[in-house]
Design a protein around this motif. Sequence first.
Motif, PDB file in Angstrom:
ATOM      1  N   THR A 165      40.712 -68.942   4.557  1.00  0.00           N
ATOM      2  CA  THR A 165      39.815 -69.579   5.532  1.00  0.00           C
ATOM      3  C   THR A 165      39.899 -68.878   6.884  1.00  0.00           C
ATOM      4  OG1 THR A 165      40.054 -71.731   4.444  1.00  0.00           O
ATOM      5  CG2 THR A 165      39.259 -71.738   6.715  1.00  0.00           C
ATOM      6  N   GLY A 166      41.123 -68.572   7.314  1.00  0.00           N
ATOM      7  CA  GLY A 166      41.303 -67.867   8.584  1.00  0.00           C
ATOM      8  C   GLY A 166      40.648 -66.501   8.588  1.00  0.00           C
ATOM      9  N   LEU A 167      40.808 -65.770   7.484  1.00  0.00           N
ATOM     10  CA  LEU A 167      40.186 -64.450   7.384  1.00  0.00           C
ATOM     11  C   LEU A 167      38.666 -64.556   7.395  1.00  0.00           C
ATOM     12  CD1 LEU A 167      42.468 -62.692   4.737  1.00  0.00           C
ATOM     13  CD2 LEU A 167      42.250 -62.115   7.156  1.00  0.00           C
ATOM     14  N   ASP A 168      38.141 -65.589   6.744  1.00  0.00           N
ATOM     15  CA  ASP A 168      36.684 -65.765   6.697  1.00  0.00           C
ATOM     16  C   ASP A 168      36.134 -66.038   8.091  1.00  0.00           C
ATOM     17  OD1 ASP A 168      34.278 -65.932   5.112  1.00  0.00           O
ATOM     18  OD2 ASP A 168      34.265 -68.084   5.572  1.00  0.00           O
ATOM     19  N   ILE A 169      36.867 -66.818   8.892  1.00  0.00           N
ATOM     20  CA  ILE A 169      36.447 -67.098  10.271  1.00  0.00           C
ATOM     21  C   ILE A 169      36.446 -65.807  11.094  1.00  0.00           C
ATOM     22  CG2 ILE A 169      37.090 -68.255  12.416  1.00  0.00           C
ATOM     23  CD1 ILE A 169      38.147 -70.564  10.717  1.00  0.00           C
ATOM     24  N   LEU A 170      37.495 -64.993  10.931  1.00  0.00           N
ATOM     25  CA  LEU A 170      37.575 -63.724  11.655  1.00  0.00           C
ATOM     26  C   LEU A 170      36.406 -62.818  11.315  1.00  0.00           C
ATOM     27  CD1 LEU A 170      41.373 -62.780  11.467  1.00  0.00           C
ATOM     28  CD2 LEU A 170      40.076 -63.440  13.493  1.00  0.00           C
ATOM     29  N   LYS A 171      36.100 -62.713  10.030  1.00  0.00           N
ATOM     30  CA  LYS A 171      35.014 -61.836   9.594  1.00  0.00           C
ATOM     31  C   LYS A 171      33.673 -62.294  10.163  1.00  0.00           C
ATOM     32  CE  LYS A 171      36.089 -62.243   5.221  1.00  0.00           C
ATOM     33  NZ  LYS A 171      36.106 -62.108   3.756  1.00  0.00           N
ATOM     34  N   LYS A 172      33.417 -63.586  10.085  1.00  0.00           N
ATOM     35  CA  LYS A 172      32.130 -64.098  10.562  1.00  0.00           C
ATOM     36  C   LYS A 172      32.028 -63.994  12.080  1.00  0.00           C
ATOM     37  CE  LYS A 172      31.259 -67.151   6.657  1.00  0.00           C
ATOM     38  NZ  LYS A 172      31.086 -68.540   6.170  1.00  0.00           N
ATOM     39  N   TYR A 173      33.148 -64.226  12.766  1.00  0.00           N
ATOM     40  CA  TYR A 173      33.158 -64.077  14.221  1.00  0.00           C
ATOM     41  C   TYR A 173      32.857 -62.626  14.600  1.00  0.00           C
ATOM     42  CZ  TYR A 173      34.926 -63.932  19.015  1.00  0.00           C
ATOM     43  OH  TYR A 173      35.046 -63.737  20.369  1.00  0.00           O
ATOM     44  N   GLY A 174      33.486 -61.688  13.908  1.00  0.00           N
ATOM     45  CA  GLY A 174      33.231 -60.277  14.169  1.00  0.00           C
ATOM     46  C   GLY A 174      31.795 -59.890  13.922  1.00  0.00           C
ATOM     47  N   GLN A 175      31.202 -60.433  12.873  1.00  0.00           N
ATOM     48  CA  GLN A 175      29.809 -60.116  12.557  1.00  0.00           C
ATOM     49  C   GLN A 175      28.856 -60.665  13.615  1.00  0.00           C
ATOM     50  OE1 GLN A 175      29.502 -61.813   8.638  1.00  0.00           O
ATOM     51  NE2 GLN A 175      30.578 -60.123   7.668  1.00  0.00           N
ATOM     52  N   VAL A 176      29.116 -61.910  14.061  1.00  0.00           N
ATOM     53  CA  VAL A 176      28.260 -62.522  15.087  1.00  0.00           C
ATOM     54  C   VAL A 176      28.343 -61.744  16.397  1.00  0.00           C
ATOM     55  CG1 VAL A 176      27.950 -64.566  16.542  1.00  0.00           C
ATOM     56  CG2 VAL A 176      28.282 -64.838  14.090  1.00  0.00           C
ATOM     57  N   MET A 177      29.568 -61.409  16.828  1.00  0.00           N
ATOM     58  CA  MET A 177      29.734 -60.694  18.084  1.00  0.00           C
ATOM     59  C   MET A 177      29.154 -59.282  18.004  1.00  0.00           C
ATOM     60  SD  MET A 177      30.990 -62.829  20.157  1.00  0.00           S
ATOM     61  CE  MET A 177      31.488 -61.822  21.558  1.00  0.00           C
ATOM     62  N   THR A 178      29.242 -58.650  16.845  1.00  0.00           N
ATOM     63  CA  THR A 178      28.639 -57.322  16.675  1.00  0.00           C
ATOM     64  C   THR A 178      27.124 -57.401  16.774  1.00  0.00           C
ATOM     65  OG1 THR A 178      30.475 -56.584  15.276  1.00  0.00           O
ATOM     66  CG2 THR A 178      28.433 -55.335  15.129  1.00  0.00           C
ATOM     67  N   ASP A 179      26.547 -58.473  16.263  1.00  0.00           N
ATOM     68  CA  ASP A 179      25.094 -58.660  16.364  1.00  0.00           C
ATOM     69  C   ASP A 179      24.673 -58.934  17.806  1.00  0.00           C
ATOM     70  OD1 ASP A 179      24.768 -58.278  13.662  1.00  0.00           O
ATOM     71  OD2 ASP A 179      24.811 -60.412  13.169  1.00  0.00           O
ATOM     72  N   LEU A 180      25.473 -59.731  18.525  1.00  0.00           N
ATOM     73  CA  LEU A 180      25.137 -60.071  19.907  1.00  0.00           C
ATOM     74  C   LEU A 180      25.410 -58.914  20.867  1.00  0.00           C
ATOM     75  CD1 LEU A 180      26.569 -63.707  20.106  1.00  0.00           C
ATOM     76  CD2 LEU A 180      24.155 -63.060  20.106  1.00  0.00           C
ATOM     77  N   LEU A 181      26.467 -58.138  20.576  1.00  0.00           N
ATOM     78  CA  LEU A 181      26.864 -57.027  21.450  1.00  0.00           C
ATOM     79  C   LEU A 181      26.971 -55.748  20.620  1.00  0.00           C
ATOM     80  CD1 LEU A 181      29.699 -58.886  23.406  1.00  0.00           C
ATOM     81  CD2 LEU A 181      27.370 -58.445  24.220  1.00  0.00           C
ATOM     82  N   PRO A 182      25.836 -55.220  20.160  1.00  0.00           N
ATOM     83  CA  PRO A 182      25.881 -54.027  19.302  1.00  0.00           C
ATOM     84  C   PRO A 182      26.400 -52.803  20.059  1.00  0.00           C
ATOM     85  CG  PRO A 182      23.624 -54.500  19.951  1.00  0.00           C
ATOM     86  CD  PRO A 182      24.459 -55.657  20.422  1.00  0.00           C
ATOM     87  N   GLU A 183      27.172 -51.968  19.350  1.00  0.00           N
ATOM     88  CA  GLU A 183      27.696 -50.713  19.905  1.00  0.00           C
ATOM     89  C   GLU A 183      28.424 -50.965  21.234  1.00  0.00           C
ATOM     90  OE1 GLU A 183      24.443 -48.012  20.138  1.00  0.00           O
ATOM     91  OE2 GLU A 183      24.231 -47.841  17.970  1.00  0.00           O
ATOM     92  N   THR A 184      29.229 -52.018  21.250  1.00  0.00           N
ATOM     93  CA  THR A 184      29.931 -52.417  22.472  1.00  0.00           C
ATOM     94  C   THR A 184      31.379 -52.762  22.155  1.00  0.00           C
ATOM     95  OG1 THR A 184      27.902 -53.306  23.442  1.00  0.00           O
ATOM     96  CG2 THR A 184      29.979 -54.047  24.406  1.00  0.00           C
ATOM     97  N   VAL A 185      32.275 -52.302  22.999  1.00  0.00           N
ATOM     98  CA  VAL A 185      33.686 -52.669  22.938  1.00  0.00           C
ATOM     99  C   VAL A 185      34.033 -53.354  24.257  1.00  0.00           C
ATOM    100  CG1 VAL A 185      36.053 -51.787  22.875  1.00  0.00           C
ATOM    101  CG2 VAL A 185      34.318 -50.790  21.373  1.00  0.00           C
TER     102      VAL A 185
END
Length: 281
Positions: A165-185
């Motif tokens: 469950t924790g890993l699934d939250i991390l993955k989805k959080y990463g995907q959402v933030m990548t969509d909102l902030l593409p090519e950004t660190v």
Amino acid sequence: MSKESKESKEIIYLDTIELYSSLAQIDHGLIESIQSGKQKSESQENSTKGAGDIETSLFKLVEGGIQLELTNSQSNLSSEQELVNITFNDYQLDRLLNKLGVGKLNNNSKQGDPTIENGEFEIYDFSSLASLSNDSFGSFINLLMEFANDQKDVEDDKEAKDIKTGLDILKKYGQVMTDLLPETVLLKVGNSISFLKTGCLRMSNSQLQLLSGSIRKIHVLGVIENEISNEKRELESLFEKIGDNPSLITKFVPDFIDFLLIQSQIAQKNDKLIKPVAVYF
């Protein structure tokens, strides 16, 4: 010349457009750079055209050799030009730091003004979290959990389910933030967050991981564009506001980013949001 500019720097990020824009507003440094680059380009173009006019029907093998030599020469020129550009850009960063005055910027907190942030740091690369969603990573984690549980059925193990469950939250959080902030660190330094464009980084994503936990102090030269809002950020209230006033839909994305950054404890209210020119040790 200030002490800051004399010290050797390890530059990990440099936005040359912002760099030359700042210099151009100070002493027209951008004009000099464009003229120099144009002259170099024209010289190379003329050389290529002259070599291309060589034609003969008697010595085809010789002609092939000439063309091969020309191709290698162009490649060497390109590498040399890249090296010159990097050296020139590093020098211009020192010029900008000297002209701005490093000591004068540290206490600058007004929006729209240049600033230098320095201190301990954290780097957030959401694309790396998003990449955890691939099948190979999931299978590998399952194998590790099976091994840790003496090959028990991980589906019936509560601890294993919690880890999934924790890993699934991390993955989805990463995907959402990548969509909102593409090519950004994101780079967190003190009470500031800098949005780094991946195209201006001098390190790959994997090399960035080497900086995690570093005890060195990092320096960020940039412009304060905004700050994390003081308003209470609750997901339900964000949707309610849009329902009551549809014109706020254009404000939803920045508010939602604020909400996610605060909830993940990356940011705090009143943290400065910085558009960086350079990041270096």
